[in-house]
Design a protein around this motif. Sequence first.
Motif, short mmCIF file in Angstrom:
data_model
loop_
_atom_site.label_atom_id
_atom_site.label_comp_id
_atom_site.label_asym_id
_atom_site.label_seq_id
_atom_site.Cartn_x
_atom_site.Cartn_y
_atom_site.Cartn_z
N ASN A 101 0.83 -1.21 0.00
CA ASN A 101 0.00 0.00 0.00
C ASN A 101 0.86 1.26 0.00
O ASN A 101 0.58 2.22 -0.73
CB ASN A 101 -0.94 0.02 1.21
CG ASN A 101 -2.26 -0.67 0.92
OD1 ASN A 101 -2.71 -0.69 -0.22
ND2 ASN A 101 -2.87 -1.24 1.95
N TYR A 104 2.62 1.69 -3.33
CA TYR A 104 1.67 2.16 -4.33
C TYR A 104 1.39 3.65 -4.18
O TYR A 104 1.42 4.41 -5.15
CB TYR A 104 0.38 1.36 -4.23
CG TYR A 104 -0.66 1.72 -5.27
CD1 TYR A 104 -0.56 1.23 -6.56
CD2 TYR A 104 -1.72 2.56 -4.95
CE1 TYR A 104 -1.50 1.56 -7.53
CE2 TYR A 104 -2.67 2.89 -5.91
CZ TYR A 104 -2.55 2.40 -7.20
OH TYR A 104 -3.48 2.74 -8.14
N LYS A 105 1.12 4.07 -2.94
CA LYS A 105 0.74 5.47 -2.71
C LYS A 105 1.93 6.42 -2.84
O LYS A 105 1.79 7.54 -3.35
CB LYS A 105 0.11 5.61 -1.32
CG LYS A 105 -1.23 4.92 -1.20
CD LYS A 105 -1.77 4.98 0.23
CE LYS A 105 -3.10 4.26 0.35
NZ LYS A 105 -3.61 4.22 1.74
N LYS A 116 4.84 -0.31 -13.01
CA LYS A 116 4.17 -1.53 -12.60
C LYS A 116 5.18 -2.39 -11.84
O LYS A 116 6.35 -2.04 -11.75
CB LYS A 116 3.58 -2.27 -13.80
CG LYS A 116 2.52 -1.42 -14.51
CD LYS A 116 1.56 -2.24 -15.34
CE LYS A 116 0.48 -1.36 -15.95
NZ LYS A 116 -0.60 -2.15 -16.59
N TYR A 148 -4.30 -8.64 -2.80
CA TYR A 148 -3.57 -7.51 -3.39
C TYR A 148 -3.43 -7.64 -4.91
O TYR A 148 -3.54 -6.63 -5.62
CB TYR A 148 -2.21 -7.36 -2.73
CG TYR A 148 -2.29 -6.57 -1.45
CD1 TYR A 148 -2.27 -5.18 -1.45
CD2 TYR A 148 -2.45 -7.22 -0.23
CE1 TYR A 148 -2.37 -4.45 -0.28
CE2 TYR A 148 -2.56 -6.50 0.96
CZ TYR A 148 -2.53 -5.12 0.92
OH TYR A 148 -2.65 -4.40 2.08
N THR A 149 -3.18 -8.83 -5.40
CA THR A 149 -3.04 -8.98 -6.85
C THR A 149 -4.36 -8.73 -7.56
O THR A 149 -4.37 -8.30 -8.73
CB THR A 149 -2.51 -10.38 -7.22
OG1 THR A 149 -3.33 -11.39 -6.62
CG2 THR A 149 -1.07 -10.54 -6.74
N LYS A 151 -6.88 -6.63 -6.21
CA LYS A 151 -7.21 -5.22 -6.00
C LYS A 151 -6.37 -4.32 -6.89
O LYS A 151 -6.87 -3.31 -7.41
CB LYS A 151 -7.01 -4.85 -4.53
CG LYS A 151 -7.35 -3.39 -4.22
CD LYS A 151 -7.20 -3.09 -2.73
CE LYS A 151 -7.55 -1.62 -2.45
NZ LYS A 151 -7.41 -1.31 -1.00
N TYR A 152 -5.09 -4.67 -7.04
CA TYR A 152 -4.18 -3.83 -7.82
C TYR A 152 -3.76 -4.55 -9.10
O TYR A 152 -2.59 -4.51 -9.50
CB TYR A 152 -2.94 -3.49 -6.98
CG TYR A 152 -3.25 -2.63 -5.77
CD1 TYR A 152 -3.42 -1.26 -5.89
CD2 TYR A 152 -3.39 -3.21 -4.51
CE1 TYR A 152 -3.70 -0.47 -4.79
CE2 TYR A 152 -3.67 -2.43 -3.40
CZ TYR A 152 -3.83 -1.06 -3.55
OH TYR A 152 -4.11 -0.29 -2.44
N LYS A 153 -4.72 -5.16 -9.77
CA LYS A 153 -4.42 -5.95 -10.96
C LYS A 153 -3.85 -5.11 -12.09
O LYS A 153 -3.18 -5.65 -12.98
CB LYS A 153 -5.67 -6.68 -11.43
CG LYS A 153 -6.83 -5.78 -11.82
CD LYS A 153 -8.05 -6.60 -12.20
CE LYS A 153 -9.22 -5.69 -12.58
NZ LYS A 153 -10.42 -6.49 -12.95
N ASP A 154 -4.09 -3.79 -12.07
CA ASP A 154 -3.53 -2.94 -13.12
C ASP A 154 -2.09 -2.55 -12.84
O ASP A 154 -1.41 -1.99 -13.71
CB ASP A 154 -4.37 -1.66 -13.27
CG ASP A 154 -5.74 -1.94 -13.86
OD1 ASP A 154 -5.88 -2.94 -14.59
OD2 ASP A 154 -6.68 -1.17 -13.59
N THR A 155 -1.61 -2.84 -11.63
CA THR A 155 -0.23 -2.50 -11.26
C THR A 155 0.63 -3.73 -11.04
O THR A 155 1.78 -3.78 -11.48
CB THR A 155 -0.22 -1.64 -9.97
OG1 THR A 155 -0.92 -0.41 -10.23
CG2 THR A 155 1.19 -1.32 -9.53
#
Length: 379
Positions: A101, A104-105, A116, A148-149, A151-155
């Motif tokens: 988190n 990412y932030k 990515k 996490y993979t 929720k943040y599938k675009d990253t």
Amino acid sequence: MVYDIIIENGILVDPLKKTHQKGTIYIKNDKILSPPNEKEKVEYKQKINADGYYVMPGLVENHTHIYNGGGDTNLNADVIMLPSGVTSAIDQGSSGWSNFNLFYKSVVMNSMMNIKCYLNVSNSGLITEDYYENIDPKYFNKEMLKFYTKKYKDTIIGLKIRLCRDSIKDMGLKPLEKTIELAEELNLPVSVHIKDLDEIKEAANMLRKGDIWVHMYQQTGPTILDNQGKVINEVLKAKERGILFDVASGRGSFSFDTINKAFKCGLKPDLLGTDLVAYNVYQRPIFSIPYTMSIYLNLGMSIDELLKICIKNPAEQMNLSGKIDTLKENTTADICIMEIKEKDITFNDKYGGRLNGSRLIVPKMTIKDGKVVYRNIEF
């Protein structure tokens, strides 16, 4: 129309369209636009004469560590990479699920670059160089990795694990086996650091199409070569199955002896990652991605081959093919301008190997989202 930037007279190299020709680029706001018609009045805010230089999509760094502030190896992507023509990057497992988190932030959301990552299977990722992260499968948190993979599938584009004698200890390939099992369930590739690994043949047999072999030319412990200097059969079969091989040179993860022998056997890289970290940036033998590209240029690879492995292929890894690996109209204006300078230069590895070269790739300008973010003082 008033264009923000016109780049004229450059050699336009588009790795997606496989074109290599002289031409002009027109930029308005953050997009590359179609050329104006003959009757249209052309005005501009800035015109760049790229005569004699290569104009290409921004480079894509396939292997780096950019969780700046999240560990002693991590660097600031924007500060270090934009001046090298890099506009997109893949972080290779600097964070695990427990600190993702913040990564990412603080990094992904705040960087000018397209970023990515591969998520480390170890809960906290790469914290320090002083010791290896814990890759005992009994500590893998399947539920959180899944959360996490998704929720943040675009990253998050895959899972990362480091395999070597010191990291696996007495576990053998159980960490890799469990990682692949998780990746199968999550429908993701695995990026695998392989260095000083006695089980190198067995690991090669376990990897799947789309997985990445990291540090392909390393020379610590068992390598991709047999005692006769030939690439081992298991590696060649892995290549045939579609495993991707990444240079990821780092400070000591390559040798010219291994590279030359592998080239003779036809094993060339699919990806040209540098493994830049805070400890090796702007230091030889790696320095930057243009410097690393220069090594392979002097080893006989063409500029078109190089752009495939440092733009097109990693763009595919990022699921951004057709967006960041081309100069076609209506795509984001992420562009770099390079000079291939005729210059006598000697490249060295940490094992005493040398390569005498005559060409050096020098970054002249970087444009990100239609804005000039770096310009060489002589350009």
